[in-house]
Scaffold this motif. Structure first.
Motif, PDB file in Angstrom:
ATOM      1  N   VAL A 143       0.851  -1.194   0.000  1.00 37.75           N
ATOM      2  CA  VAL A 143       0.000   0.000   0.000  1.00 37.75           C
ATOM      3  C   VAL A 143       0.887   1.244   0.000  1.00 37.75           C
ATOM      4  CG1 VAL A 143      -1.791   1.265   1.235  1.00 37.75           C
ATOM      5  CG2 VAL A 143      -1.800  -1.233   1.257  1.00 37.75           C
ATOM      6  N   PRO A 144       0.988   1.947  -1.126  1.00 41.70           N
ATOM      7  CA  PRO A 144       1.818   3.156  -1.155  1.00 41.70           C
ATOM      8  C   PRO A 144       1.257   4.230  -0.233  1.00 41.70           C
ATOM      9  CG  PRO A 144       1.257   2.412  -3.371  1.00 41.70           C
ATOM     10  CD  PRO A 144       0.397   1.646  -2.422  1.00 41.70           C
ATOM     11  N   SER A 145       2.146   5.055   0.293  1.00 40.12           N
ATOM     12  CA  SER A 145       1.698   6.134   1.168  1.00 40.12           C
ATOM     13  C   SER A 145       2.192   7.496   0.708  1.00 40.12           C
ATOM     14  CB  SER A 145       2.198   5.878   2.606  1.00 40.12           C
ATOM     15  OG  SER A 145       3.612   5.860   2.637  1.00 40.12           O
ATOM     16  N   GLN A 146       3.068   7.546  -0.303  1.00 47.78           N
ATOM     17  CA  GLN A 146       3.625   8.805  -0.792  1.00 47.78           C
ATOM     18  C   GLN A 146       3.647   8.805  -2.313  1.00 47.78           C
ATOM     19  OE1 GLN A 146       7.310   8.092   1.681  1.00 47.78           O
ATOM     20  NE2 GLN A 146       7.127  10.300   2.000  1.00 47.78           N
ATOM     21  N   VAL A 147       3.638  10.011  -2.874  1.00 47.48           N
ATOM     22  CA  VAL A 147       3.737  10.127  -4.330  1.00 47.48           C
ATOM     23  C   VAL A 147       5.027   9.487  -4.812  1.00 47.48           C
ATOM     24  CG1 VAL A 147       3.918  11.750  -6.256  1.00 47.48           C
ATOM     25  CG2 VAL A 147       2.317  12.205  -4.387  1.00 47.48           C
ATOM     26  N   ARG A 148       6.119   9.781  -4.134  1.00 46.72           N
ATOM     27  CA  ARG A 148       7.390   9.109  -4.409  1.00 46.72           C
ATOM     28  C   ARG A 148       7.573   8.030  -3.349  1.00 46.72           C
ATOM     29  NH1 ARG A 148      11.884  13.810  -5.536  1.00 46.72           N
ATOM     30  NH2 ARG A 148      10.876  14.850  -7.310  1.00 46.72           N
ATOM     31  N   ASP A 149       6.877   6.944  -3.525  1.00 48.20           N
ATOM     32  CA  ASP A 149       6.856   5.943  -2.465  1.00 48.20           C
ATOM     33  C   ASP A 149       8.166   5.172  -2.414  1.00 48.20           C
ATOM     34  OD1 ASP A 149       4.933   5.069  -0.441  1.00 48.20           O
ATOM     35  OD2 ASP A 149       5.217   3.088  -1.312  1.00 48.20           O
ATOM     36  N   VAL A 150       8.616   4.911  -1.214  1.00 52.24           N
ATOM     37  CA  VAL A 150       9.831   4.140  -1.007  1.00 52.24           C
ATOM     38  C   VAL A 150       9.521   2.986  -0.061  1.00 52.24           C
ATOM     39  CG1 VAL A 150      11.397   6.067  -1.410  1.00 52.24           C
ATOM     40  CG2 VAL A 150      10.541   5.654   0.903  1.00 52.24           C
ATOM     41  N   MET A 151      10.288   1.908  -0.158  1.00 51.21           N
ATOM     42  CA  MET A 151      10.125   0.769   0.730  1.00 51.21           C
ATOM     43  C   MET A 151      11.201   0.830   1.799  1.00 51.21           C
ATOM     44  SD  MET A 151       9.944  -3.314  -0.116  1.00 51.21           S
ATOM     45  CE  MET A 151       8.416  -3.107  -1.010  1.00 51.21           C
ATOM     46  N   ASP A 178      -1.402   7.261  -9.150  1.00 49.32           N
ATOM     47  CA  ASP A 178      -2.146   8.413  -9.667  1.00 49.32           C
ATOM     48  C   ASP A 178      -3.635   8.317  -9.375  1.00 49.32           C
ATOM     49  OD1 ASP A 178       0.106   9.627 -10.661  1.00 49.32           O
ATOM     50  OD2 ASP A 178      -0.049   8.679 -12.623  1.00 49.32           O
ATOM     51  N   ASN A 179      -4.146   7.092  -9.184  1.00 53.44           N
ATOM     52  CA  ASN A 179      -5.584   6.902  -8.946  1.00 53.44           C
ATOM     53  C   ASN A 179      -5.943   6.755  -7.470  1.00 53.44           C
ATOM     54  OD1 ASN A 179      -5.949   6.875 -11.733  1.00 53.44           O
ATOM     55  ND2 ASN A 179      -5.728   4.650 -11.867  1.00 53.44           N
ATOM     56  N   MET A 180      -4.939   6.779  -6.601  1.00 54.94           N
ATOM     57  CA  MET A 180      -5.199   6.549  -5.175  1.00 54.94           C
ATOM     58  C   MET A 180      -5.456   7.870  -4.446  1.00 54.94           C
ATOM     59  SD  MET A 180      -2.304   3.705  -4.285  1.00 54.94           S
ATOM     60  CE  MET A 180      -2.195   2.194  -5.209  1.00 54.94           C
ATOM     61  N   ALA A 181      -6.669   7.991  -3.941  1.00 62.06           N
ATOM     62  CA  ALA A 181      -7.034   9.239  -3.267  1.00 62.06           C
ATOM     63  C   ALA A 181      -6.282   9.438  -1.957  1.00 62.06           C
ATOM     64  CB  ALA A 181      -8.537   9.263  -3.016  1.00 62.06           C
ATOM     65  N   HIS A 182      -5.828   8.333  -1.345  1.00 62.93           N
ATOM     66  CA  HIS A 182      -5.139   8.489  -0.062  1.00 62.93           C
ATOM     67  C   HIS A 182      -3.674   8.896  -0.235  1.00 62.93           C
ATOM     68  CE1 HIS A 182      -3.611   4.405  -0.907  1.00 62.93           C
ATOM     69  NE2 HIS A 182      -2.632   4.714  -0.078  1.00 62.93           N
ATOM     70  N   VAL A 183      -3.145   8.805  -1.452  1.00 61.44           N
ATOM     71  CA  VAL A 183      -1.779   9.266  -1.711  1.00 61.44           C
ATOM     72  C   VAL A 183      -1.877  10.708  -2.179  1.00 61.44           C
ATOM     73  CG1 VAL A 183       0.332   8.913  -3.029  1.00 61.44           C
ATOM     74  CG2 VAL A 183      -1.020   6.944  -2.288  1.00 61.44           C
ATOM     75  N   MET A 184      -1.546  11.626  -1.310  1.00 64.09           N
ATOM     76  CA  MET A 184      -1.788  13.047  -1.539  1.00 64.09           C
ATOM     77  C   MET A 184      -0.468  13.805  -1.720  1.00 64.09           C
ATOM     78  SD  MET A 184      -4.670  13.540   1.410  1.00 64.09           S
ATOM     79  CE  MET A 184      -5.890  12.254   1.687  1.00 64.09           C
ATOM     80  N   PRO A 185      -0.455  14.797  -2.563  1.00 63.73           N
ATOM     81  CA  PRO A 185       0.784  15.543  -2.796  1.00 63.73           C
ATOM     82  C   PRO A 185       1.154  16.476  -1.660  1.00 63.73           C
ATOM     83  CG  PRO A 185      -1.018  16.524  -4.024  1.00 63.73           C
ATOM     84  CD  PRO A 185      -1.560  15.263  -3.419  1.00 63.73           C
ATOM     85  N   ASP A 186       0.173  16.860  -0.857  1.00 63.83           N
ATOM     86  CA  ASP A 186       0.387  17.844   0.211  1.00 63.83           C
ATOM     87  C   ASP A 186       0.242  17.223   1.599  1.00 63.83           C
ATOM     88  OD1 ASP A 186      -2.232  17.336  -0.364  1.00 63.83           O
ATOM     89  OD2 ASP A 186      -2.910  19.419  -0.341  1.00 63.83           O
ATOM     90  N   ASN A 187       0.162  15.918   1.645  1.00 63.35           N
ATOM     91  CA  ASN A 187       0.098  15.190   2.909  1.00 63.35           C
ATOM     92  C   ASN A 187       1.292  14.249   2.912  1.00 63.35           C
ATOM     93  OD1 ASN A 187      -0.671  13.300   5.023  1.00 63.35           O
ATOM     94  ND2 ASN A 187      -2.719  14.197   4.880  1.00 63.35           N
TER      95      ASN A 187
END
Length: 375
Positions: free
Chosen positions: A147-155, A219-228
């Motif tokens: 489950v990604p949590s950031q626009v630039r998601d890292v593991m 890009d389609n995930m509403a919970h991955v936000m650019p300002d959060n």
């Protein structure tokens, strides 16, 4: 054994666990007033081998007795302790307690009201039941990194043993429910706590959303936000922004537009617009925050109604004025103490600070088991 006050002052818990999940579960019950007897193998809890501080953080205030379950006399001693206790927590692999003649059926013969809580990696049944595992394994299999949590998601590995704590909290809650039932019905039960199950339950809503029509594209995930997100500043520090409501975005724009007028464009006025352009907006915010120091941004945000926070270093957290006010962590002559983090309007008991020596309370515990002390 003398008991302190507290909501669980009538509860006696046998802690057969090692390392984290079982001992942490027992510690939570102890912080609420339960008497916790730590039953250790002759070599002691494995946590003792990892250093005194590692053992101390989950075992302060407990009493210790060492028992060798390969010895019939010591197995009998555990049954005597069980007869006078309310809860037994164990963390062996499935089947080990049964092979020692100490499964739930045998414990219930000694005390029909006993609640046995078995905490294991994958539960008492299922194809993975006998697999070894630790925190990172359960995270991997529960979908934590899916489950990604950031626009630039890292593991990256979490900074705490998330799955262990997740399971311990569920175990403590289940124990209290089972004890309450046992006091009414007169019959205890066996609780099968799977660390993997507990974390999967936490992850399920996010995974179900990803498996839905929107799919698994960031890009389609509403919970991955650019300002959060978490942003690096010019001095190598970081700040965390928790923008969600439109009001907070408006307040953020008001604070940042002098440095970045582009944020006031019509595209970013609504959450939907910001999500459509999330990658570009996230890049813009990253570049902006990287242009100034953390102190600079703290000055910009000071006094504004914006959900932001500096990412504190390890040597800053305990000095934070709010942490000091709330008193969750306190320095004592015996080292730092972590309190139960929920404030009750009635005071909780003060837990003993002493860390038990291996087998250090044997005489007291055996006298109590033989009925020569208060239950």
């Amino acid at each position: 054994m003398t008991r302190g006050g507290g909501y669980l002052s009538g509860l006696t818990v046998l802690d057969l666990g090692q390392l984290h999940p079982g001992p942490y579960t027992a510690m939570l019950l102890g912080q609420l007033g339960a008497t916790v007897i730590k039953v250790e193998k002759p070599q002691g809890d494995t946590a003792r081998q990892l250093g005194a501080e590692t053992f101390a953080k989950y075992n302060r205030g407990k009493r210790s007795i060492s028992l060798d379950f390969t010895c019939e006399e010591d197995r009998s001693t555990l049954l005597q302790l069980t007869a006078r206790s309310d809860v037994l927590i164990e963390g062996f692999r499935p089947g080990v307690m049964a092979r020692m003649g100490l499964d739930y059926t045998r414990l219930a013969q000694a005390n029909p009201r006993i609640v046995m809580c078995s905490i294991s990696g994958f539960g008492q049944t299922g194809p993975y039941a006998q697999r070894p595992g630790h925190d990172v394994n359960y995270l991997a299999l529960s979908g934590y990194w899916a489950v990604p949590s950031q626009v630039r998601d890292v593991m990256g590995r979490p900074r705490l043993r998330l799955s262990d704590y997740c399971a311990a909290m569920h175990a403590a809650l289940a124990i209290l429910a089972a004890v309450d039932d046992a006091r009414v019905s007169g019959v205890g039960q066996h609780l099968d706590v799977s660390i993997h199950d507990a974390l999967t339950a936490w992850m399920a809503p996010a995974l179900q959303a990803m498996n839905g029509p929107a799919g698994a594209a960031i890009d389609n995930m509403a919970h991955v936000m650019p300002d959060n997100d978490v942003f690096e500043t010019a001095d190598g520090r970081h700040l965390a922004l928790g923008i969600l409501e439109e009001t907070f975005w408006q307040n953020l724009c008001e604070a940042l537009t002098p440095d970045c007028p582009e944020l006031s464009t019509e595209t970013y006025r609504t959450r939907a617009g910001r999500l459509r352009d999330k990658r570009a907006l996230n890049d813009r915010l990253r570049a902006l925050f990287a242009s100034r120091s953390l102190d600079y941004w703290e000055g910009v945000f000071r006094g504004r109604d914006i959900p932001w926070a500096p990412v504190l270093r390890h040597d800053e957290v305990f000095d934070d004025p709010h942490v000091r006010h709330r008193g969750v962590v306190a320095e004592t002559p015996d080292g730092p103490r972590v309190a139960f983090p929920v404030k009750f309007s009635k005071p909780l008991p003060v837990q003993p600070a002493a860390v038990p020596e291996l087998d250090g309370n044997r005489d007291e515990i055996l006298a109590w088991a033989m009925g020569r002390g208060p239950r």
